[in-house]
Design a protein around this motif. Sequence first.
Motif, PDB file in Angstrom:
ATOM      1  N   ALA A   1       4.804   5.270   7.763  1.00  0.00           N
ATOM      2  CA  ALA A   1       4.314   3.916   7.485  1.00  0.00           C
ATOM      3  C   ALA A   1       2.816   3.871   7.215  1.00  0.00           C
ATOM      4  O   ALA A   1       2.336   2.954   6.560  1.00  0.00           O
ATOM      5  CB  ALA A   1       4.661   2.991   8.657  1.00  0.00           C
ATOM      6  N   SER A   2       2.077   4.858   7.716  1.00  0.00           N
ATOM      7  CA  SER A   2       0.631   4.844   7.456  1.00  0.00           C
ATOM      8  C   SER A   2       0.352   5.207   6.007  1.00  0.00           C
ATOM      9  O   SER A   2      -0.701   4.891   5.481  1.00  0.00           O
ATOM     10  CB  SER A   2      -0.094   5.841   8.368  1.00  0.00           C
ATOM     11  N   SER A   3       1.312   5.900   5.378  1.00  0.00           N
ATOM     12  CA  SER A   3       1.150   6.314   3.990  1.00  0.00           C
ATOM     13  C   SER A   3      -0.155   7.069   3.799  1.00  0.00           C
ATOM     14  O   SER A   3      -0.817   6.937   2.786  1.00  0.00           O
ATOM     15  CB  SER A   3       1.185   5.079   3.082  1.00  0.00           C
TER      16      SER A   3
ATOM     17  N   ASP B   1      -5.424  -1.390  -1.682  1.00  0.00           N
ATOM     18  CA  ASP B   1      -4.452  -0.298  -1.578  1.00  0.00           C
ATOM     19  C   ASP B   1      -3.987  -0.114  -0.133  1.00  0.00           C
ATOM     20  O   ASP B   1      -2.791   0.024   0.141  1.00  0.00           O
ATOM     21  CB  ASP B   1      -5.140   0.977  -2.085  1.00  0.00           C
ATOM     22  N   TYR B   2      -4.935  -0.136   0.788  1.00  0.00           N
ATOM     23  CA  TYR B   2      -4.584   0.130   2.182  1.00  0.00           C
ATOM     24  C   TYR B   2      -3.777  -1.025   2.783  1.00  0.00           C
ATOM     25  O   TYR B   2      -2.774  -0.815   3.454  1.00  0.00           O
ATOM     26  CB  TYR B   2      -5.843   0.392   3.014  1.00  0.00           C
TER      27      TYR B   2
ATOM     28  N   ARG C   1       4.733  12.809  -1.753  1.00  0.00           N
ATOM     29  CA  ARG C   1       4.321  12.636  -3.156  1.00  0.00           C
ATOM     30  C   ARG C   1       3.047  13.407  -3.439  1.00  0.00           C
ATOM     31  O   ARG C   1       2.147  13.481  -2.593  1.00  0.00           O
ATOM     32  CB  ARG C   1       4.110  11.150  -3.464  1.00  0.00           C
TER      33      ARG C   1
ATOM     34  N   ARG D   1      -0.242  -0.855   1.250  1.00  0.00           N
ATOM     35  CA  ARG D   1       0.661   0.243   1.609  1.00  0.00           C
ATOM     36  C   ARG D   1       0.863   0.387   3.110  1.00  0.00           C
ATOM     37  O   ARG D   1       1.923   0.787   3.560  1.00  0.00           O
ATOM     38  CB  ARG D   1       0.092   1.563   1.090  1.00  0.00           C
ATOM     39  N   SER D   2      -0.148   0.119   3.899  1.00  0.00           N
ATOM     40  CA  SER D   2      -0.127   0.534   5.301  1.00  0.00           C
ATOM     41  C   SER D   2      -0.177  -0.607   6.303  1.00  0.00           C
ATOM     42  O   SER D   2      -0.068  -0.381   7.504  1.00  0.00           O
ATOM     43  CB  SER D   2      -1.304   1.484   5.561  1.00  0.00           C
TER      44      SER D   2
ATOM     45  N   VAL E   1       2.095   3.752  -6.003  1.00  0.00           N
ATOM     46  CA  VAL E   1       1.493   2.412  -5.940  1.00  0.00           C
ATOM     47  C   VAL E   1       0.007   2.479  -5.597  1.00  0.00           C
ATOM     48  O   VAL E   1      -0.629   1.454  -5.391  1.00  0.00           O
ATOM     49  CB  VAL E   1       2.225   1.522  -4.906  1.00  0.00           C
ATOM     50  N   ASP E   2      -0.560   3.683  -5.514  1.00  0.00           N
ATOM     51  CA  ASP E   2      -1.977   3.747  -5.154  1.00  0.00           C
ATOM     52  C   ASP E   2      -2.832   3.126  -6.255  1.00  0.00           C
ATOM     53  O   ASP E   2      -2.438   3.061  -7.410  1.00  0.00           O
ATOM     54  CB  ASP E   2      -2.409   5.196  -4.871  1.00  0.00           C
TER      55      ASP E   2
ATOM     56  N   VAL F   1      -8.789   9.195  -5.478  1.00  0.00           N
ATOM     57  CA  VAL F   1      -8.246   7.857  -5.236  1.00  0.00           C
ATOM     58  C   VAL F   1      -9.204   7.036  -4.373  1.00  0.00           C
ATOM     59  O   VAL F   1      -9.244   5.826  -4.452  1.00  0.00           O
ATOM     60  CB  VAL F   1      -6.842   7.971  -4.596  1.00  0.00           C
ATOM     61  N   GLU F   2     -10.020   7.703  -3.552  1.00  0.00           N
ATOM     62  CA  GLU F   2     -10.931   7.022  -2.616  1.00  0.00           C
ATOM     63  C   GLU F   2     -10.111   6.162  -1.660  1.00  0.00           C
ATOM     64  O   GLU F   2     -10.372   4.983  -1.450  1.00  0.00           O
ATOM     65  CB  GLU F   2     -11.969   6.159  -3.351  1.00  0.00           C
TER      66      GLU F   2
ATOM     67  N   MET G   1      -9.309  11.178 -11.127  1.00  0.00           N
ATOM     68  CA  MET G   1     -10.427  10.861 -10.228  1.00  0.00           C
ATOM     69  C   MET G   1      -9.887  10.828  -8.799  1.00  0.00           C
ATOM     70  O   MET G   1      -8.674  10.782  -8.596  1.00  0.00           O
ATOM     71  CB  MET G   1     -11.072   9.521 -10.595  1.00  0.00           C
TER      72      MET G   1
ATOM     73  N   THR H   1      -9.823   0.282  -2.378  1.00  0.00           N
ATOM     74  CA  THR H   1      -9.345   0.861  -1.126  1.00  0.00           C
ATOM     75  C   THR H   1      -8.778  -0.217  -0.206  1.00  0.00           C
ATOM     76  O   THR H   1      -7.782  -0.007   0.478  1.00  0.00           O
ATOM     77  CB  THR H   1     -10.498   1.594  -0.410  1.00  0.00           C
TER      78      THR H   1
ATOM     79  N   LEU I   1      -6.643   3.024  -8.049  1.00  0.00           N
ATOM     80  CA  LEU I   1      -7.862   3.804  -8.236  1.00  0.00           C
ATOM     81  C   LEU I   1      -9.088   2.892  -8.202  1.00  0.00           C
ATOM     82  O   LEU I   1      -8.977   1.686  -8.423  1.00  0.00           O
ATOM     83  CB  LEU I   1      -7.783   4.555  -9.570  1.00  0.00           C
TER      84      LEU I   1
END
Lengths: 477, 421
Positions: B207-209, A212-213, B260, A216-217, A140-141, B268-269, B266, A209, A143
Motif C-alpha cells: 500500500a505504500s507503493s 503522486d504520493y 513494476r 498512490r499511498s 500512475v506515477d 520520478v522524484e 528523468m 510528488t 513526473l
Amino acid sequence: MSKFPNSSLAISAAGGTALLLGVAYGVSTNGYGEDRIATLQTSLDEARAAFTAQSAETGDLEAALGDLKAATVAQMAELRAAAAQQAESAERQIAALQAQLQSVPSGAAQPTAEPMTAESGQPLNLGRAALPEEIAAWDVDVLPDGRGLPGGSGDVLTGEEVFTEKCASCHGDFAEGRDNWPVLAGGFDTLADEDPVKTVGSYWPYLSTVWDYVHRSMPFGNAGTLSDDEVYAITAYILFSNDVVDEDFTLSQATFSNVTLGNVDGFVVDDRDEVEYAQWHAEPCMANCKATAATITRKSTDVGVTPADDGSMAESFMEQQLAALGGVEWGKERVAGSVHMGEGGVAEDEPVAQVANAEAPVAIKDADAPDPALMAAGEKAFRRCKSCHSVGEGARNKTGPHLNGVLGRTIGGLDGFRYSNAFQSAADAGQVWDNESLAAFLANPKAYLQGTKMSFAGLKSEADIEAVTEYLRSFGG
Amino acid sequence: MSNKTTTRRGILRGALAGSAAAIAGRAAANPDPLITETQDWAIYTGDPVDATPYGLPIRFEADVIRRNVPWLTADPISSINFTPIHALDGTITPQGCAFERHHSGAIELAKENYRLMINGLVDQPLVFTYEDLERFPRENHVYFCECAANTGMEWAGAQLNGVQFTHGMIHNMEYTGIPLRALLNEAGLGAAGDLADKWVYVEGADASSNGRSIPMEKALDDVLVAFKANGEALRKEHGYPVRLVVPGWEGNLWVKWLRRIEVTDMAVESREETSKYTDVLADGTARKWTWVMDAKSVITSPSPQQPITHGTGPLVITGLAWSGHGQITRVDVSKDGGMSWETARLGRQGDSKALTRFYLDTEWNGEPWLLQARAIDETGYVQPTKDQLRDVRGENSVYHNNGIQTWALAADGRAENVEVS
C-alpha cells in the motif's frame, strides 16, 4: 505510454538495446551508422549526377538539389552524432566490462561464464506483452514536469472538506501534524535551524510528488482509494495551507505548471565525492593521533531512551527523562531539539535526536511580569499554535500572522499578511482584538470568524484561553 | 593477515610464556558436578526428528531477536526494528532476525498472485509471473543491506545504549536472483535511445507503493531481482516473493514486493527521494540522490549489550565492517578513544559490498578502554569520526551517519555508548 510520446529516436533504429548488452554488438552498431552514412553519401552523389544531367532543362531542379543536399547533410550529421554517442557508450561498456573482469578474484567461486542474457543479448522470449489496460492500472506515477497527471481538478475549499474528513486525523485540521505524524504545512525558513521542520511548503521540491504520493499511498490504511478529483482538491488544500496558492485556487493539469514550491532550488546532487572523500582518503594515523588523551564528552546513559530487554521500559524511561526536562508529554508535544523518526502512514526515517538537549524556555521574572504560573501555562498551551504563529524577538509571518502586539490590533490589520475574506471584512469593520474577541475566537475560530483559513479546532479549556491570552499580552499590546 | 600483534604465532608465544601461572590459576577447588554427575540429557532421549519441522533457535537464545524502539515512530506499521548484531558472529544474517523496515506493513503476496511489469521506454512492455523469473539464468551474491537511517539517532550525540540500536538497521544475506539487466534486455531498451541519461523507476506492490528512481548505469551494473536469501525463500517481511537488491546503496532502494520497473527519461522524484532520504546540511540546503553507503564499522562485542563477564585476560574484540564502494581491506581498532590504533584480523577476505567480520585477539587487564573501530575500503576511503562528519554536514542530517563509534569499557566489564573528545 503517454509519458513518453517522442521516444522513437533515430538512435533506437541503430540497435540501442543490443548496445548495452555486448561490446561487439555495440561496435557493430557504430559500423551500422557509418554504413548508413555511406549509403546516404552514395544517394547524394547519384542525385547530384542525375540533377547535373538535367540541370540544363530547369533551374528549379537546381534549387531542389540544394534543398536535398542540405537535408542530406543534416541527416548525415545526425547519424554521425548518433554513431559518436554509440561509440562513446561502447567504450564505456568496454571499460565497465574490463573493470568487472578485473574485479573477479582469480579462483574465487564466481560464475565463470556470464549469464546468457548478459553475454549474448539474446532475449529468451519469456513473459508476455503487457496490455494497455494493465499499464494504465499500474503506471500512475507523475513526473516533476506533470507528465502522468490525469484529467480532473479540485479546488482549495473542496480540498479542505476532503482533508478534514480523510487526512486530518493524522495530519491535523490544518496539516500541522498530530502526535508523531508528519507536519505538512509551515516550517518556512527552518531548514538551517537546529530542528528543521520539513513540510511540503518548507522542504518538498516538486508539486508532482505531493499529487503522486497522495494519489498512490494515502490515506494510510486506505491507500489508492481517493478519486483523481479528490487528490487534486487535497493537493490544492495542502498548497493553500502552505501559502503557496490563494483560497480560490483550482488545481488541474492546466494550472499544475503555474505552481512552484519554495524549496525547488534547495537541493544539490550528492557531492560527497568532491566535498568529503578527498579528506578521508589520507593514510590513517596509527599512534599519537591526538594532542591530548581522549575524554568522554557525551554518554548515552545520560539520555536514557534505550529500550529494556523486554521492550517495556522505553515509555517509562522517556517519561522520567521528559519529566526531568519540564514535563513535556512525549508523543503529544513535539519536543524541542528532537526529530521524529516516523509517522505511520508516511514512512519516515527521522530518528529522534538527543532529547537531553531539550530545555523548556524559562519565563523571565521582573516586577511588572504577569503571574509566572499563568505565563508558563500560556506558553505551554501556545505550543499548539507555534507551528504557524510566531511571537517574541524576530517574530514574522508564517502560515499565520505573527502575534506580537496582537491585543489591541485591528482584526486582520497586519500589513503584509494575506488574510482570508472573513478577516478582511472584520478589518474593514474596524474590529479590534481584545480579551473578549480573542477568547471567543480561540474557543471556536470557525464559528467566530466564518471562513477563516485557520482551521485549528479551538482551545477547549477556558484556563488555556486565559493563559494564552496572558502569554500573548506579554508580547505587547 | 600478517600484522605483528595478532598473529597466531604471537598468541601462542604469549600463552607459552605465561603457562606456569596460567596452570596455577586454572586449578579448581571442587570437581564440577556437570562432569562428575550424570546429567538428564545423557540419560533420557531427546526430541524426535520432526519435533520442529522448521526449526527455530533453541530457547536459550530467545533474547537474540529483532527489537524495536517504540518511541521512534508514530505507528509500528510504518516503522523499523533492529538486527541483534551484538549476539551474532560471522557475516551472514539469519533471515529470522534481520531487521525489518515497512512503510505500510509487511504484506502477504503469494507467488501465484505475483506479477512483475516492465514498461516505459522499452521496446515491448512485458508482464512476468514468478515462474517466468525462475527461467532466467540466476546468480548468487552476498550483499549488505543498510537503512540510510542506521545510526541516524546518534547525529546529535550518543543516545541509544546498544549496538543493536545504534547499528542494527543492517543485514547481510546471500541472494539468489537474476540481474535486472536481463529483464531490461528482455523488454528491449532500443526505445530508450541514449541510456546515459535514462532511469529505472522501481515500485513495490504494498500500500505504500514505495518507489525509487535508479540511474540506468547502476540498473545495468549489479542490481538483482532476488527471490531467495540464504538459500530459502525471502521472508514476508523482506518482500516475499521478490525484492530488489541494489548492492552498496541505501536500503530504501531495495524495493520489496517488487511489482513494476519503468524506464524513464528523468528521475520520478518520488516522496522517498525528495522529502525523505535526502540530507539537510547546516546551511539548510539538502543533498539528494545520496545512494551509496560509505565505509563503516562497529565493534559488536564487547558492547553495551555484550559486556565482558569473563574477567581479565584473553579477550576477543570483534565487529563488522562494510562499504558500499566495494571490499573492506582493513579494519583498525583503538582502545584509547582514537589516540592509537592496531590493525585487526579479518575473519576472511570480505566480499564486495558485503559485511566483513573482524577480530582483535587481545588481553584485557581490567583497565577502562575507549573502544573504537575504523574501516578502510578498497578505494582508500577511511571511515571518519562523528565530529569530522558534523564539521562537513552539521547536525541536521538524519541519514548516512557512518562516523566512528565509541564504547566506554569500564573496569567491571560493562560497556557504554559514549562520544569522546
